[in-house]
Design a protein around this motif. Structure first.
Motif, PDB file in Angstrom:
ATOM      1  N   PRO A  21      -2.149  -5.264  -1.395  1.00 11.90           N
ATOM      2  CA  PRO A  21      -1.298  -4.842  -2.523  1.00 11.90           C
ATOM      3  C   PRO A  21      -0.814  -3.598  -3.119  1.00 11.90           C
ATOM      4  O   PRO A  21       0.455  -3.692  -3.742  1.00 11.90           O
ATOM      5  N   ARG A  22      -0.575  -2.250  -2.358  1.00 11.77           N
ATOM      6  CA  ARG A  22      -0.065  -1.531  -2.076  1.00 11.77           C
ATOM      7  C   ARG A  22       1.390  -1.467  -1.770  1.00 11.77           C
ATOM      8  O   ARG A  22       2.419  -1.567  -2.499  1.00 11.77           O
ATOM      9  N   SER A  23       1.799  -2.677  -1.202  1.00  9.10           N
ATOM     10  CA  SER A  23       3.124  -3.502  -0.737  1.00  9.10           C
ATOM     11  C   SER A  23       3.345  -4.528  -1.335  1.00  9.10           C
ATOM     12  O   SER A  23       4.782  -5.364  -1.531  1.00  9.10           O
ATOM     13  N   PHE A  24       2.866  -5.054  -2.516  1.00 12.24           N
ATOM     14  CA  PHE A  24       3.350  -6.365  -2.922  1.00 12.24           C
ATOM     15  C   PHE A  24       4.306  -6.905  -3.983  1.00 12.24           C
ATOM     16  O   PHE A  24       5.203  -7.045  -4.879  1.00 12.24           O
ATOM     17  N   ASP A  79       5.127   3.181 -10.139  1.00 15.89           N
ATOM     18  CA  ASP A  79       4.386   4.277  -9.628  1.00 15.89           C
ATOM     19  C   ASP A  79       4.842   4.262  -7.918  1.00 15.89           C
ATOM     20  O   ASP A  79       4.721   5.344  -7.472  1.00 15.89           O
ATOM     21  N   GLY A  80       5.765   3.152  -7.977  1.00 14.42           N
ATOM     22  CA  GLY A  80       6.516   3.071  -5.866  1.00 14.42           C
ATOM     23  C   GLY A  80       4.218   2.511  -5.357  1.00 14.42           C
ATOM     24  O   GLY A  80       5.223   2.510  -4.126  1.00 14.42           O
ATOM     25  N   VAL A  81       3.526   2.493  -6.274  1.00 17.38           N
ATOM     26  CA  VAL A  81       2.541   1.743  -5.394  1.00 17.38           C
ATOM     27  C   VAL A  81       2.150   0.042  -6.410  1.00 17.38           C
ATOM     28  O   VAL A  81       1.516   0.536  -7.462  1.00 17.38           O
ATOM     29  N   GLY A  82       2.331  -0.793  -5.199  1.00 17.03           N
ATOM     30  CA  GLY A  82       1.919  -1.898  -5.825  1.00 17.03           C
ATOM     31  C   GLY A  82       0.589  -2.151  -6.464  1.00 17.03           C
ATOM     32  O   GLY A  82      -0.727  -1.405  -6.390  1.00 17.03           O
ATOM     33  N   ASP A  83       0.244  -3.036  -7.345  1.00 16.16           N
ATOM     34  CA  ASP A  83      -1.068  -3.017  -8.016  1.00 16.16           C
ATOM     35  C   ASP A  83      -1.473  -4.600  -9.094  1.00 16.16           C
ATOM     36  O   ASP A  83      -0.607  -5.280  -8.502  1.00 16.16           O
TER      37      ASP A  83
END
Length: 548
Positions: free
Chosen positions: A36-39, A45-49
């Motif tokens: 999730p953090r990279s999709f 915010d720079g983090v996937g969600d």
């Protein structure tokens, strides 16, 4: 090269997911792993969600996958990228809210995509209320008994490096087979077992279609008969280490199987079980236990025809013996991407990351082999897993600056083991855009390399011969010819340097040798990972599906 215009994929898909379906879909499914953090980052915010994932589900529908597996999104201090769970019944604000999760499941099901979530039962975060209560309650308390506290440590080591034991203020030690902030639960405690049954039910009630069970081989530990842990662990002739793959884990999964079977719609359990020999892996997928187990022996096989044939044979044999499908995988969030693993002409297979100062893989060689390997995997009978970005031919970020690394392995090894960050870099969606379309601006929790511009989805969609179109065609043909539900018969006439077999009416030839390999007479090529030579033969590091 075979390709299909994008429009031809729209609408061919299976029926939408309903609770009435009972098809044992998992036996030949293609399941797509989302980290999730990279999709995809929806809020910038720079983090996937989770909203970012939901917005990209049409991509997965167009690709043709059957299910999506989500790595952890639970509340966590993120000491190990979410595998240190502080609350198993909620969503970390970093990724969204429970309402976002419900929206994701609803959209996925509307597209005919099932949803599998990660479950982390071996350990919690040190910020989990149970562990905080254990620290406050003291030695001998029921709260401490939920974890593995002892008066003295033994010589067990953490997977991430260093001792697997940490001392607390009152003098006792707690076990953490991973990071110091991931205390191991005591699965001999009935309260722990009851809690996880309720966690299963919580997510099943929200509509999830299954669970990938992290470190499923690690829940039960074998302590010394005297319960004194300052002595070396007992020897177990021809058996596993005392912290891994103990027989007691199977009782747990038999009880979980009853839970998931009580829900409609063929919900499943998937084992992450790093066990050896491969015969022990099959124990996790007996009829009353889990449905699938990751085939790490296949993932770790070298680019060698003999090695691949051997692991395919053994994998099919051990799974067939217990009536289970074989589950194939080439890449995930814990290993170097296979397009980079296969990019070493000398046969090097790096497992623990590639540093900028290390010998670098040959990017063109790795991609050529990686495409052939993917076609080979997707033609095998059984289920298959695809790791996000794999359909773009994405390589490892092998020149990641050391000062941005976040994997706890990097820290706990004293900066000697690079770790897994290189395979976790946010994936590229749009060439030339900020963060390659990962988010609305340039922010990205790990930096993306400039070379990824050419791997972006918008550079590949509709482009004949692109890796993305190769995957779409392969998944369509896999379904059309029922390869996942088929039977493998080796075709030795292709020669010792080829992995060649028949699966139903399809002949599959992957040439791992230096000399071209001829296809059977009259063969009609369905799909090829690269161009054939002028005589219609299969060149080195190329795979072909053909009808004869």
């Amino acid at each position: 090269m075979f390709t299909v215009p994008a429009m031809r994929f729209v609408g061919y898909r299976r029926l939408s997911v309903t609770t009435e379906q009972s098809t044992q879909w998992w036996r030949d499914a293609v399941i797509y792993q989302v980290y999730p953090r990279s999709f995809a980052d929806a809020d910038g915010d720079g983090v996937g969600d989770l909203p970012g994932i939901t917005a990209r589900l049409d991509h997965l529908a167009g690709l043709g996958v059957d299910a999506v597996w989500l790595s952890p999104f639970y509340p966590s201090p993120q000491a190990d990228a979410g595998y240190d769970v502080a609350n198993y019944r909620d969503v970390d604000p970093l990724f969204g809210r429970l309402a976002d999760f419900d929206a994701l499941v609803a959209r996925a099901h509307a597209l005919g995509i099932r949803v599998i979530v990660d479950l982390v039962p071996n350990h919690t975060s040190d910020e989990h209320p149970w562990f905080q209560a254990a620290l406050a309650a003291g030695p001998g308390s029921p709260e401490r008994d939920r974890y593995c506290f002892r008066d003295e440590p033994n010589d067990w080591e953490s997977i991430f490096g260093g001792s697997a034991w940490t001392q607390v203020e009152d003098g006792q030690w707690y076990l953490h087979l991973f990071d110091v902030r991931q205390p191991d639960l005591n699965w001999n405690n009935p309260e722990v077992r009851a809690e996880f049954v309720e966690i299963l039910r919580f997510w099943l009630d929200r509509g999830v279609d299954g669970f990938r069970v992290d470190v499923s081989h690690g829940l039960i530990k074998t302590w010394e008969p005297s319960d004194k842990v300052d002595a070396p662990p007992p020897a177990i002739p021809d058996g596993p280490e005392p912290m891994w793959d103990q027989d007691g884990v199977h009782e747990i999964y038999r009880s979980w199987r009853k839970v998931v079977d009580s829900y409609p719609g063929e919900r499943i359990l998937v084992a992450e079980a790093w066990v050896d020999p491969i015969e022990r892996m099959a124990r996790y997928v007996r009829p009353d236990e889990m449905h699938q187990a990751f085939n790490f022996a296949y993932l770790l096989a070298s680019w060698s025809a003999d090695a691949i044939r051997e692991v395919v044979d053994s994998s099919l044999a051990v799974c067939q013996a217990v009536g289970a499908p074989t589950t194939w995988v080439l890449s995930n969030h814990d290993v170097v991407r296979h397009t980079s693993r296969f990019g070493y002409a000398d046969g090097t297979l790096p497992r623990n990351g590639i540093a900028a100062a290390d010998p670098q893989p040959d990017e063109a060689l790795g991609l050529r082999r990686g495409r052939a390997a993917s076609m080979l995997m997707l033609a095998l009978p059984g289920a298959a897993y695809v790791y996000q970005g794999e359909e773009f031919g994405l390589p490892e970020h092998s020149t990641l600056p050391d000062d941005v690394r976040q994997d706890p392995t990097w820290v706990r090894s004293g900066h000697t083991v690079v770790g897994r960050d290189g395979c976790r870099v946010p994936i590229p969606w749009a060439a030339g855009g900020p963060s390659y379309g990962f988010g609305p601006d340039s922010r990205s929790w790990l930096p993306q390399p400039p070379a990824w511009d050419r791997y972006a989805l918008d550079r590949q969609r509709g482009v004949e011969g692109s890796t993305y179109e190769l995957y779409r065609a392969a998944l369509r043909l896999r379904r059309e010819y029922a390869l996942g539900a088929g039977t493998l018969t080796w075709w030795p006439e292709a020669g010792p340097d080829a992995v060649a077999f028949r699966n139903g009416g399809v002949v599959v030839v992957a040439n791992l040798g230096a000399e071209p390999v001829a296809l059977p007479a009259g063969a009609r090529v369905l799909l090829a990972s690269g161009d054939l030579d002028v005589d219609g033969r299969v060149p080195t590091d190329t795979a072909v599906w053909a009808l004869v």
